[in-house]
Design an enzyme around this catalytic site. Structure first.
Site, PDB file in Angstrom:
ATOM      1  N   ALA A  91       1.189  -0.994   0.000  1.00  0.00           N
ATOM      2  CA  ALA A  91       0.404  -0.017   0.076  1.00  0.00           C
ATOM      3  C   ALA A  91       0.497   1.174   0.099  1.00  0.00           C
ATOM      4  O   ALA A  91       1.628   0.883   0.847  1.00  0.00           O
ATOM      5  CB  ALA A  91      -1.164  -0.241   0.588  1.00  0.00           C
ATOM      6  N   GLY A 109       0.539  -5.170   0.476  1.00  0.00           N
ATOM      7  CA  GLY A 109       0.310  -5.808  -0.122  1.00  0.00           C
ATOM      8  C   GLY A 109       0.583  -6.537  -1.956  1.00  0.00           C
ATOM      9  O   GLY A 109       0.221  -6.047  -2.800  1.00  0.00           O
ATOM     10  N   GLU A 154       2.470  -5.800   8.071  1.00  0.00           N
ATOM     11  CA  GLU A 154       1.775  -5.243   8.308  1.00  0.00           C
ATOM     12  C   GLU A 154       1.409  -5.526   9.800  1.00  0.00           C
ATOM     13  O   GLU A 154       1.364  -3.583  10.164  1.00  0.00           O
ATOM     14  CB  GLU A 154      -0.054  -5.793   7.247  1.00  0.00           C
ATOM     15  CG  GLU A 154       0.239  -5.294   5.912  1.00  0.00           C
ATOM     16  CD  GLU A 154       0.571  -6.415   5.140  1.00  0.00           C
ATOM     17  OE1 GLU A 154       0.156  -7.022   3.973  1.00  0.00           O
ATOM     18  OE2 GLU A 154       1.370  -7.117   5.848  1.00  0.00           O
ATOM     19  N   GLU A 207       0.273 -10.139  -1.182  1.00  0.00           N
ATOM     20  CA  GLU A 207      -0.685 -10.236  -1.631  1.00  0.00           C
ATOM     21  C   GLU A 207      -0.789  -9.997  -3.081  1.00  0.00           C
ATOM     22  O   GLU A 207      -2.614 -11.160  -2.890  1.00  0.00           O
ATOM     23  CB  GLU A 207      -1.627  -9.064  -0.954  1.00  0.00           C
ATOM     24  CG  GLU A 207      -1.485  -9.462   0.988  1.00  0.00           C
ATOM     25  CD  GLU A 207      -2.471  -8.723   1.473  1.00  0.00           C
ATOM     26  OE1 GLU A 207      -3.028  -8.709   2.969  1.00  0.00           O
ATOM     27  OE2 GLU A 207      -2.045  -7.391   1.920  1.00  0.00           O
TER      28      GLU A 207
END
Length: 266
Positions: free
Chosen positions: A72, A117, A140, A120
């Site tokens: 992110a 992310g 995270e 991910e």
């Protein structure tokens, strides 16, 4: 090869006859950190690819020489109010579910950093090809949140609950050799070869029946985690979707005539 851009930071390249699509993360100045705009573009590109019956495989790549994606955009997030974060959440989720729900086989080509992310996005693919520069992880909890792009669900499905817990709770980064050993990536190649190898794998996949590929992916995804009896019913439904298709007729005919099939895709 043809190209189409989705917003400023996402590019789709179609290779050969167009059956292999390359979904390119192209925000090099930010190491492909996923901003709101970029997330929206990823979701839009995935929606277009999923609706295109000519696409048989998607390869997710990066233009940055040292990173696949660092997750992110925390600089953008730092400016958010709580209300901004609430509004942005469905947009962010749309990028990850867009990749996850692509109806065709997907391959991530990971080099350099694939963190948070970014990892991910790779986990949302069916196969992860990485080179020896790869560093992956879900850090995270070290910044006060949890993996929110599917990591808490996708990682244990790959490596088991205990291993996923250790990786998520420690927030540690894992380098390429260990990542392959733990099953965090599936194929390990030499530095500089990951895009070429992932596209070659995509081409091998795309040589097969488009009807069969979509049905096989549906059976794999829907049946995973079900008890065996329920999973076999999912498989049977997917089999029936292929058994009376033009692709099945062509595949059998081509086999018996000892020639390459020309898939009708229906």
């Amino acid at each position: 090869m043809s190209e189409e851009r989705y917003g400023e930071f996402v590019l789709v390249r179609r290779h050969g006859p167009g059956h292999v699509a390359e979904l390119v993360l192209d925000r090099p100045k930010a190491m492909n950190a996923v901003s709101t705009e970029m997330a929206r573009s990823i979701a839009g590109a995935c929606a277009a690819l999923g609706a295109d019956n000519g696409v048989r495989a998607v390869v997710l790549t990066s233009t940055h020489e040292r990173a696949f994606c660092v997750g992110a955009d925390l600089k953008e997030r730092n400016s958010f109010s709580d209300a901004d974060l609430v509004r942005q959440r469905p947009v962010a989720r749309g990028a990850y579910t867009g990749v996850l729900e692509l109806p065709v086989p997907t391959i991530a080509a990971v080099h350099g950093f694939a963190l948070g992310g970014g990892f991910e996005l790779a986990l949302s693919c069916d196969v992860i090809v990485a080179d020896r520069t790869a560093v992956v992880g879900l850090p995270e909890v070290s910044v006060g949140v949890i993996p929110g792009g599917g990591g808490t669900q996708l990682l244990p499905r790959r490596v088991g609950a205990a291993r996923a817990a250790e990786l998520i709770f420690t927030a540690r980064r894992v380098e390429a050799a260990e990542a392959r050993e733990l099953g965090l990536v599936d194929v390990l190649v030499e530095e500089g070869q990951v895009r070429e190898e992932a596209l070659a794998l995509g081409a091998r996949i795309a040589a097969n029946s488009p009807v069969g590929l979509r049905a096989a992916k549906r059976a794999l995804r829907v049946g995973h985690g079900m008890d065996l009896r329920a999973g076999l019913e999912v498989e049977d439904a997917a089999w029936r979707a292929t058994a009376f298709s033009g692709d099945r007729a062509e595949g059998v005919a081509a086999f018996n005539e000892k020639r390459k099939p020309e898939w009708p895709g229906e």
